[in-house]
Scaffold this active site. Structure first.
Site, PDB file in Angstrom:
ATOM      1  N   ASP A 244       2.341 -13.656  -6.392  1.00  0.00           N
ATOM      2  CA  ASP A 244       1.489 -12.729  -7.402  1.00  0.00           C
ATOM      3  C   ASP A 244      -0.004 -12.868  -6.815  1.00  0.00           C
ATOM      4  O   ASP A 244      -0.286 -13.793  -6.683  1.00  0.00           O
ATOM      5  CB  ASP A 244       1.589 -13.501  -8.798  1.00  0.00           C
ATOM      6  N   ASN A 252      -8.764  -3.971  -9.705  1.00  0.00           N
ATOM      7  CA  ASN A 252      -8.421  -2.743 -10.292  1.00  0.00           C
ATOM      8  C   ASN A 252      -9.644  -2.183 -11.199  1.00  0.00           C
ATOM      9  O   ASN A 252     -10.083  -1.061 -11.100  1.00  0.00           O
ATOM     10  CB  ASN A 252      -7.131  -2.625 -10.998  1.00  0.00           C
ATOM     11  N   HIS A 257      -8.145   1.888  -9.114  1.00  0.00           N
ATOM     12  CA  HIS A 257      -6.691   1.780  -8.679  1.00  0.00           C
ATOM     13  C   HIS A 257      -6.382   1.826  -7.307  1.00  0.00           C
ATOM     14  O   HIS A 257      -5.663   1.425  -6.749  1.00  0.00           O
ATOM     15  CB  HIS A 257      -5.755   2.479  -9.876  1.00  0.00           C
ATOM     16  N   ASP A 261      -4.535  -0.153  -4.670  1.00  0.00           N
ATOM     17  CA  ASP A 261      -3.378   0.261  -3.779  1.00  0.00           C
ATOM     18  C   ASP A 261      -3.436  -0.106  -2.432  1.00  0.00           C
ATOM     19  O   ASP A 261      -2.533  -0.551  -1.759  1.00  0.00           O
ATOM     20  CB  ASP A 261      -3.032   1.699  -4.179  1.00  0.00           C
ATOM     21  N   GLU A 295       1.616  -6.247  -8.983  1.00  0.00           N
ATOM     22  CA  GLU A 295       1.277  -6.847  -7.942  1.00  0.00           C
ATOM     23  C   GLU A 295       2.214  -8.295  -7.487  1.00  0.00           C
ATOM     24  O   GLU A 295       1.757  -9.264  -6.798  1.00  0.00           O
ATOM     25  CB  GLU A 295      -0.234  -7.417  -8.163  1.00  0.00           C
TER      26      GLU A 295
END
Length: 378
Positions: A244, A252, A257, A261, A295
């Site tokens: 994780d 984010n 976002h 990404d 994630e």
């Protein structure tokens, strides 16, 4: 060749052997009119000649079977040896017809028709026409030699001319029909190959994560079940790690976002590169690595105990921590936490995954950027 023996070979080899078997059957079927002609006195071949023809036919097919079964024929462009078999059959037919006369010869010209039918398995129009030319030249040479040597009458010449013209017309007609079927066969093969490629691509898309290109959760779950079943069956253990990204929500919320990404894509690339160097992942290490969701990522390590898994994940963790994550918002520092679990004897995949997840939770609670191992005690 028996079905039991044929089943020992791959699909293409079995198909080629069955075709040779059909050739043997065709030769044997023609023994019936040949034997009747010999019995009726319409042939000078005699019973020893029939036996010789049968032996020669069986020998040709036996050689073809051995060459195909041993894989020797695969060195040629035509691994089924179709053209050599057809040429051998044509020569045998010409040699045998020499000993028949009258109506018996006309009937036995059907041998050439049977030979041409076998061309449907692989000849194109050009190859058919070559076979037609060879047949015509061979037959006219045979009959000319016979008639000139016997000082035959005009009527005998006319009868042979009729047989010859019928033979040529039928073989030319079959050449174009056979070529037409060959073109259909090629189109169908091309369509089948295209369909298989499309299905393979769809399958690949269905098990891939669209953003990172790694395997998705569904495929990871399937692989985990398969590995668990294999481990129960053969007793070879494996380990699972859930990874994780630390503070991903902050990335984010701070940068958006789109930047998140970008981080996910770079993170996946580092994991993929490191997974290729893991000795214990097996012949296809990338198949065991994927995005589990958000994630979170998962890696399955077949044949790897907890200590080995820890070494692998520590190397991954160090690579991620040292990597420069360049994004459209500037450089970002990325670390990850991971929970590792080794499968217990007869443990279900869900239970193994739960223990890895609990270990991940402890890594998060313990300060992040670290690994936690799930205990092996029951």
């Amino acid at each position: 060749m028996s079905e039991r023996l044929a089943s020992q070979f791959d699909r293409e080899t079995r198909l080629r052997l069955r075709r040779v078997g059909l050739g043997v059957l065709s030769y044997l079927m023609f023994l019936v009119p040949m034997s009747i002609a010999v019995h009726a006195g319409s042939s000078t071949l005699g019973w020893w000649g029939v036996a010789g023809f049968t032996a020669a036919a069986l020998l040709v097919n036996l050689v073809a079977m051995i060459a195909i079964a041993t894989g020797w024929s695969k060195r040629f462009a035509d691994p089924s040896l179709l053209v050599p078999q057809l040429v051998a059959a044509m020569l045998l037919a010409l040699g045998m017809i020499h000993y028949f006369e009258g109506e018996a010869r006309s009937v036995l010209l059907l041998l050439f028709v049977a030979i041409f039918f076998f061309g449907l398995f692989g000849l194109d129009t050009r190859q058919y026409l070559r076979l037609t030319t060879g047949t015509a030249v061979g037959y006219i040479a045979l009959t000319t030699w016979e008639l000139v040597g016997a000082d035959a009458s005009r009527e005998a010449w006319l009868k042979e001319a009729i047989r010859f013209s019928a033979l040529v017309v039928i073989t030319i007609w079959m050449s174009f029909i056979g070529g037409y079927f060959a073109s259909i066969r090629r189109r169908l093969a091309a369509q089948r190959d295209a369909l298989e490629r499309a299905n393979s691509k769809l399958r690949e898309l269905s098990i891939r994560d669209e953003l990172t290109g790694l395997y998705n959760r569904r495929h990871l779950t399937e692989r985990l079940e398969q590995e668990s079943e294999r481990s129960r069956r053969y007793g070879q253990g494996f380990s699972v790690a859930i990874i994780d990204i630390d503070h991903f929500k902050v990335i984010n919320d701070t940068h958006g976002h789109a930047v998140g990404d970008e981080v996910l894509v770079q993170f996946a690339s580092i994991l993929r590169l490191q997974a290729r160097f893991i000795d214990h992942v097996g012949q296809a290490p990338e198949r065991t690595l994927g995005r589990f969701g958000g994630e979170e990522f998962m890696i399955i390590l077949p044949g790897t105990n907890l200590a080995g898994a820890r070494v692998c994940l520590e190397r991954m963790r160090a690579s991620v921590a040292q990597a420069p994550f360049e994004t459209s918002a500037g450089p970002v520092t990325v670390t990850f936490s991971a929970g590792l679990a080794e499968q217990r004897q007869d443990e279900a995949a869900e239970a193994l995954l739960q223990r890895a997840d609990e270990a991940l939770y402890r890594a998060k609670e313990g300060g992040r950027d670290r690994l936690e191992l799930a205990g092996m005690t029951q």
